[in-house]
Design an enzyme around this catalytic site. Structure first.
Site, short mmCIF file in Angstrom:
data_model
loop_
_atom_site.label_atom_id
_atom_site.label_comp_id
_atom_site.label_asym_id
_atom_site.label_seq_id
_atom_site.Cartn_x
_atom_site.Cartn_y
_atom_site.Cartn_z
N ASP A 1 -3.13 -1.70 -10.97
CA ASP A 1 -2.75 -1.07 -9.71
C ASP A 1 -3.65 0.12 -9.41
OD1 ASP A 1 -1.22 -0.83 -7.40
OD2 ASP A 1 0.17 0.58 -8.35
N HIS B 1 6.60 -0.41 -12.92
CA HIS B 1 5.14 -0.22 -12.90
C HIS B 1 4.73 1.23 -12.67
CE1 HIS B 1 5.94 -0.62 -8.57
NE2 HIS B 1 4.73 -0.11 -8.32
N HIS B 2 5.69 2.12 -12.37
CA HIS B 2 5.36 3.55 -12.24
C HIS B 2 5.78 4.36 -13.47
CE1 HIS B 2 3.60 3.73 -8.27
NE2 HIS B 2 4.58 2.98 -7.76
N LYS C 1 9.64 -0.96 -1.17
CA LYS C 1 9.26 -0.10 -0.04
C LYS C 1 9.91 -0.57 1.27
CE LYS C 1 4.92 1.61 -1.96
NZ LYS C 1 3.45 1.68 -1.83
N HIS D 1 5.49 -6.24 -6.28
CA HIS D 1 5.59 -4.93 -6.95
C HIS D 1 6.04 -3.82 -6.00
CE1 HIS D 1 1.55 -4.56 -5.16
NE2 HIS D 1 1.66 -3.24 -5.32
N ASP D 2 5.72 -3.95 -4.71
CA ASP D 2 6.11 -2.92 -3.74
C ASP D 2 7.22 -3.38 -2.81
OD1 ASP D 2 4.63 -0.77 -4.58
OD2 ASP D 2 2.91 -1.21 -3.29
N HIS E 1 11.55 3.60 -4.35
CA HIS E 1 11.26 2.22 -3.98
C HIS E 1 11.38 1.28 -5.19
CE1 HIS E 1 7.16 3.04 -5.54
NE2 HIS E 1 7.03 1.72 -5.63
#
Length: 622
Positions: free
Chosen positions: A574, A545-546, A496, A492-493, A521
Site C-alpha cells: 500500500d 492493514h493500518h 471509506k 481494503h478501503d 474506516h
C-alpha cells in the site's frame, strides 16, 4: 577321672568323656547323677558339679512330668522317648533319652544316652503349623486352591472351591485333574506342570476350562506353583478363580467389536462412495469406485450397474467389475429379464442358483455368466425415481443375514445418489464457477466505485491487489488463501464508504476530529464485511492493514505477528504504490527512494522479514 556312687569311687575311663554322644551316669534307684561327659556338659550348659548334685528328674522342665525311670528300664520297647529338658540358660531343648543298666567296677548304674532333637522337633512342629495354615487356607479360600501331585491327581481341595463346581471335596480327592479339564486345554495344563518340574518354588500362569458337576464348562485362571520339595506341602499348588463371566463378557465384546469393525468397514466404503460422488467428474468413474466398494463389502465375486434411460425406457449396461470381460451386455427393456423386472417392479430380484434358472443377468453377455450361482438385481432409486439397477453375482450359494441386506439397500441408495450426483456434477460445477465469477465481479465493482469516488487513488485498488497477490505467492501462500487475499486487497478501503464525503474528499489537512473519523474506516470495513459469510475470511486486510509492527497503528494497536500475515504484506504494498504514483499534492517518488523509505521504517511500521522479501521481489523485477 574317678566318679562316686554311694560313697564308692570308680573310674569311668576316657572313652566316656571323649564320646561325642551326650552321656550321663546315674545311680539306680535314687537316680542321682553320678557323672556327665563333655558332650553332656556342652548340651546342658551346667557346670559338672552342679549336674552331680542333681537327680535325673531335675533335667525335665517344670511343666513336664518326669517318667517312671524304673518302668522305663523294664520296658525295652519304649527305650527311646522324646522329652523336654531344661538347660543352664533356661532355654528348653527337645531330646531323646535312652536308659540302659550297666555295671562299673562291680556296681550297678544306669547309663543315660541323650540325643538333641530340638531342630527336628521344631521343624516338625513348623510343618504341622504350616499344614494347619495351608489347610485353613484351602478350606476357607474364596478362590479355588488345590494340591496336585506330580501325577496330576488331586491330593486335596477346599470344600468351598469344590462347591463352586457343584462337587463335594471328597468327590475330587485322588481324581486326575485332567478328567475335568476341557480336551482342548489338557495339553496346556500338563505343559504348565511339566515346565515346573525342574523349577522348584516357581510358578506358571494357566488359563483353562473345567467341567462342573452338571457338565457345564467354566473358565478358570490362576497359577500353578511347584512346592513338591517343600516338606510342609509336597505338591503343586493350584490357585485359581472362576473367570467365566469375564471370558463371556470378553467374547461378547469381541463379537460386538467384530460387528463394529464390520460396520466401520461399511461406513468407510460408504465414505469412499461419498468421496467418489463429490469428486467424480463423470458417471463412469463414480461407478467404478462404487462397484469396487460393493464387491468388497458384500463379498461377491462380480457386480455391475445398468443405468436407466428415461427417454428410451431401457436399462443401459454401464459399468462392471469382477468379470473376465468388460461391460458389454444388451440393452434391457423394463419388465424384460431379471434386471428389467427389478426396475419395473422397483423391488429386489433374487435367484439362488442361476444354473437352474432360464433367465440371465444383463450387464455382460450370457456366455460370460457361467460359473456364477447366486444372483441379485436391486433397483437404484432416488425420491422414487429410477436411476438404474445393480446386479450382484456370487460363485457360491450365499445365504446373507439381515445386516447384509441392510448394507445392500444402503449401497443401492448410495449408488442412485452417485449416479444422480455425477450427472448433475458438471452443471453444478458450471453454476458454481459462474457464481464465484459473479462474486468477484461484484467486489471488483465495489473497488472500482471507490476509485472513481476518490480521483487521487484511481487504479490504486487494482495495482495493490496484483502486487499483494504476487508477494503472497512468492511467500508460498496456499491457493485457497490467495483468493481471500485478493478479495481483501480489492476491498481494503471499503470502509471509506462510511466516511462522510466532506472528510474523504477534503482538500488540505484534516482536523483531529476528522482524522479520528477517517481512521474509523477500518472498523466500518469490519462492520460491513463480517456479516457476509464468503467475505469474512477476507477481513484481515480491510481491518488490519493500518496496524504497525511496533504496535502504534490502528484500530486495535496490534504488534509483531499479532498482525495477520496478509495485512503485513499489504501494508508494505500500500505504501509502495502510494509513494510511486502521482498525487495532487506531490509528484511520484522514484522506486529506489520509495524502497529506501520502506527500509528505513522496517521494524517500526513494517515486518522486517517481509521488507527483505519485498525488496528482493521488486529489485528482481527491475
Amino acid at each position: 577321672m574317678a566318679s562316686t556312687t554311694s560313697g564308692v569311687a570308680f573310674d569311668v575311663g576316657p572313652l566316656f568323656h571323649a564320646n561325642p554322644q551326650p552321656l550321663l551316669l546315674v545311680e539306680a534307684g535314687s537316680w542321682q547323677v553320678v557323672d556327665v561327659n563333655d558332650a553332656g556338659l556342652l548340651l546342658y550348659g551346667f557346670p559338672r558339679e552342679s549336674l552331680r548334685q542333681m537327680r535325673l528328674a531335675d533335667l525335665w522342665t517344670a511343666e513336664a512330668e518326669p517318667p517312671d525311670f524304673q518302668g522305663w528300664l523294664d520296658a525295652p520297647n519304649d527305650a527311646d522317648r522324646v522329652e523336654r529338658h531344661r538347660t543352664w540358660t533356661e532355654d528348653p531343648i527337645w531330646v531323646t533319652v535312652a536308659l540302659r543298666n550297666v555295671v562299673l567296677q562291680g556296681r550297678a548304674v544306669v547309663l543315660v544316652s541323650v540325643q538333641d532333637v530340638t531342630a527336628r522337633v521344631r521343624a516338625e512342629e513348623g510343618a504341622r503349623r504350616s499344614e494347619r495354615f495351608y489347610r485353613g487356607i484351602i478350606e476357607n479360600a474364596f478362590d479355588g486352591v488345590s494340591l496336585i501331585g506330580a501325577d496330576l491327581k488331586v491330593r486335596e481341595v477346599g470344600e468351598m472351591a469344590a462347591r463352586t463346581l457343584g462337587f463335594r471335596a471328597p468327590e475330587l480327592a485322588a481324581r486326575d485333574r485332567r478328567d475335568l479339564i476341557h480336551p482342548n486345554d489338557r495339553r496346556v495344563f500338563a505343559d504348565a506342570v511339566e515346565s515346573l518340574r525342574e523349577r522348584p518354588g516357581e510358578r506358571e500362569k494357566v488359563t483353562y476350562r473345567t467341567r462342573d458337576a452338571k457338565g457345564r464348562w467354566h473358565w478358570l485362571e490362576g497359577t500353578i506353583t511347584n512346592l513338591v520339595d517343600d516338606p510342609a506341602i509336597g505338591a503343586h499348588v493350584l490357585n485359581y478363580h472362576d473367570v467365566t463371566e469375564r471370558v463371556r463378557a470378553s467374547e461378547e465384546v469381541a463379537h460386538l467389536n467384530a460387528q463394529l469393525e464390520r460396520r466401520l468397514q461399511h461406513l468407510q466404503a460408504l465414505r469412499r462412495i461419498d468421496m467418489a460422488i463429490t469428486n467424480a467428474i463423470d458417471v463412469g468413474l463414480a461407478l467404478d469406485i462404487f462397484l469396487e466398494q460393493v464387491q468388497a463389502d458384500l463379498q461377491v465375486e462380480a457386480a455391475g450397474v445398468l443405468l436407466y434411460d428415461p427417454h428410451a425406457q431401457v436399462l443401459e449396461p454401464t459399468a462392471a467389475r469382477g468379470f473376465q470381460v468388460p461391460v458389454g451386455g444388451e440393452r434391457v427393456r423394463l419388465g424384460e429379464g431379471l434386471a428389467g423386472h427389478a426396475a419395473l417392479d422397483q423391488r429386489t430380484v433374487h435367484v439362488p442358483d442361476l444354473r437352474a434358472d432360464p433367465r440371465d443377468g444383463a450387464v455382460v453377455a450370457t456366455e460370460h455368466q457361467t460359473g456364477y450361482v447366486a444372483y441379485w438385481a436391486v433397483p437404484m432409486l432416488t425420491k422414487g425415481q429410477l436411476q438404474g439397477v445393480i446386479e450382484l453375482y456370487a460363485r457360491r450359494a450365499l445365504v446373507p443375514d439381515g445386516e447384509w441386506f441392510e448394507f445392500l439397500e444402503t449401497f443401492a441408495d448410495q449408488g442412485a445418489i452417485a449416479v444422480e450426483s455425477a450427472q448433475l456434477f458438471r452443471s453444478l460445477e458450471r453454476s458454481n464457477v459462474e457464481l464465484q465469477l459473479a462474486y468477484d465481479r461484484t467486489i471488483e465493482g465495489w473497488a472500482y466505485a471507490l476509485d472513481l469516488k476518490d480521483e487521487e487513488t484511481a487504479g490504486h485498488s487494482k495495482r495493490v491487489t496484483q502486487l499483494t497477490v504476487r508477494m503472497a505467492q512468492r511467500l508460498g501462500m496456499d491457493s485457497k488463501d490467495l483468493v481471500h487475499v485478493q478479495r481483501g486487497a480489492l476491498l481494503h478501503d471499503i470502509g471509506k464508504m462510511g466516511v462522510p464525503d466532506a472528510i474523504l474528499l477534503k482538500r488540505g489537512g484534516l482536523t483531529e476530529v476528522e482524522r479520528e473519523e477517517m481512521c474509523r474506516h477500518t472498523v466500518y470495513a469490519y462492520e460491513l464485511l463480517s456479516p457476509i459469510d464468503f467475505l469474512r475470511p477476507a477481513l484481515d486486510i480491510p481491518y488490519a492493514h493500518h496496524e504497525k509492527w511496533d504496535g502504534t497503528g490502528y484500530p486495535r494497536g496490534l504488534s509483531g505477528e499479532q498482525i495477520p500475515l496478509s495485512a503485513r504484506i499489504f501494508a508494505i504494498v500500500d505504501v509502495f504504490d502510494a509513494l510511486t504514483n502521482d498525487r495532487p499534492y506531490r509528484a511520484a517518488w522514484s522506486r529506489e527512494r520509495t524502497l529506501a523509505y520502506i527500509q528505513a521504517h522496517s521494524g517500526r511500521h513494517f515486518d522486517p522479514k517481509l521488507v527483505e522479501a519485498f525488496m528482493a521481489m521488486i529489485r528482481g523485477e527491475a
